[in-house]
Design an enzyme around this catalytic site. Structure first.
Site: not given
Ligand code: HSE
Length: 437
Positions: A20, A113, A140, A144, A195, A209, A213
């Site tokens: 993507t 990240k 991050v 933004i 999705g 995740d 960040k």
């Molecule tokens: N999977 C992350 C989110 C985006 O749902 O914000 C990529 O870090």
């Protein structure tokens, strides 16, 4: 003033990964070519690409670019000045590609990240020593421009804290839970079908995740080495519809926040679900949106809201990094030169001071409240508010309470002791209350 790049004509880009995001970068560079030419002294041209499956239909014409089967080969491709790494993963080809690219004097732009959280300081040192960019705006909070904002616009400030909604999947799930009154598992399953959540959602819903960040933000904010292992992480699996409803009743919303903060005891890095005042701006950031709040000693509070993921926002951040390189604007990756980044003094978790929400499922019989109050008295934890709904005696009933400011250690002791009270039927459900002023 235009700064000539290695080719002297165009900034030549090799893209590793055509999912993507990689395709988004190709499209943006094509569709916004005129805009980019207005702002940049040199055109930015994709010259080479690499992905696992060459035959896959990607709805974009890749025939003009050199195809490279091994992404790591982009690091030494003769027509590549900058490698865009959008493969992902904290080891394997992504890491090898970036290390080799730096060794071969190629700039690097990445959205990775996990890799930066684990190896960011070391990679930044090599890149800076070689006079190269290691740029990662897309890593991050997606679209933004928070790294640029902290590294440039806010750079004159002593940052007191940085916190935010750093994971759109969690924010979407929590928003849906609140709007529909449904439980986590149900909303997650639907988000996967639509999705919005990955088939394996653990990186998102377990807070990893967001922690990747946060560790990067903490480094930029406080001028310390990236320390992912120093982040205290929990996710949203244990947030229930009941807690969301009680939060509403008490004047809060539940959000998964990543919080980096200087305390008298050192630097705190925490990712967890927590209650935030319903009237605060961050409480109103819903759905897949991300938000990052910083507080600087001269500028005061700043907040940025935007899309944290997806083709367009991520490509936008990557191409902005490419434009910086084309303009010759190469800053240290984590703002302070990587050579100067030292490990932070970490604040002990138990010393964190704050208020807490507790939900206890109890048997409705005489003396339960006295037992709970006794434990709290013994641990010097002061109750702020309490809710108990009437039900038939003998039935399980929730008792919800909030505390005045206490410490994480004291709450831990309260929870451990409450587990031994016979009339309390399950472990306490605990959420920190964050006012973050
Ligand atoms: N999977 C992350 C989110 C985006 O749902 O914000 C990529 O870090």
């Amino acid at each position: 003033m235009a700064v000539e790049n290695a080719s002297g004509r165009a900034l030549r880009v090799g893209i590793a990964g055509l999912g993507t995001v990689g395709v988004g970068v190709v499209r943006l560079l094509e569709e916004n070519r005129d805009i980019l030419l207005q702002h940049c002294p040199w055109p930015i041209e994709v010259t080479a690409v690499s992905a696992r499956d060459r035959r896959k239909n990607r709805d974009v014409d890749l025939s003009k670019y050199d195809w490279v089967d091994d992404p790591v080969a982009l690091a030494s491709h003769p027509k590549v000045d900058v490698v865009v790494e959008v493969i992902g993963g904290s080891s394997g080809p992504a890491k090898l590609l970036i290390e080799k690219a730096i060794a071969n004097k190629r700039h690097v732009v990445t959205a990775n990240k996990a890799l930066l959280a684990e190896h960011g300081t070391v990679l930044a040192r090599s890149a800076e020593k070689a006079g190269l960019a290691l740029a990662y705006e897309a890593a991050v909070a997606g679209g933004i421009p928070i790294i640029k904002s902290m590294r440039e616009g806010l750079a004159a400030n002593r940052i007191e804290h940085v916190y935010g909604i750093l994971n759109g999947t969690c924010n979407y799930i929590l928003t849906q839970m609140r709007e529909t009154g449904r439980e986590f598992a149900d909303v997650l399953a639907e988000a996967q079908k639509l999705g919005y959540a990955e088939a394996d959602p653990s990186f998102d819903v377990d807070g990893i995740d967001a922690a990747h960040k946060l560790s990067i933000l903490t480094s930029v904010a406080f001028g310390v080495a990236v320390n992912f292992d120093g982040v205290r992480i929990s996710g949203i699996r244990n947030v229930s519809a009941a807690d969301i409803a009680y939060a509403d009743e008490l004047g809060y919303r539940i959000k998964l926040l990543g919080i980096g903060r200087k305390s008298p005891h050192g630097i705190e890095q925490r990712v967890h679900a927590c209650m935030v005042p319903a009237a605060s701006t961050i409480a109103k950031v819903d759905g897949v949106y991300n938000a990052v709040v910083t507080n600087g000693n001269f500028v005061g509070e700043n907040m940025a809201i935007g899309r944290g993921a997806g083709r367009g926002p991520t490509a936008s951040a990557i191409v902005a990094d490419l434009m910086d390189i084309a303009r010759g604007r190469i800053l240290p990756a984590f703002s302070a030169p990587a050579e100067t980044l030292e490990p932070a003094r970490q604040a002990p978790v138990g010393l964190h001071a704050g208020s807490y929400y507790l939900r206890l499922m109890v048997v409705d019989k005489p003396g339960v409240i006295a037992d709970i109050a006794g434990v709290m008295r013994d641990e010097s934890v002061s109750m702020e508010a309490m809710i108990q709904r009437a039900r038939s005696p003998g039935e399980a009933v929730p008792i919800v309470l909030t505390t005045h400011e206490t410490t994480e250690a004291a709450i831990g002791r309260v929870v451990a002791r409450l587990a031994n009270v016979n009339s309390i039927l399950e472990p306490a459900h605990v959420l920190p209350i964050e006012t973050l002023s």
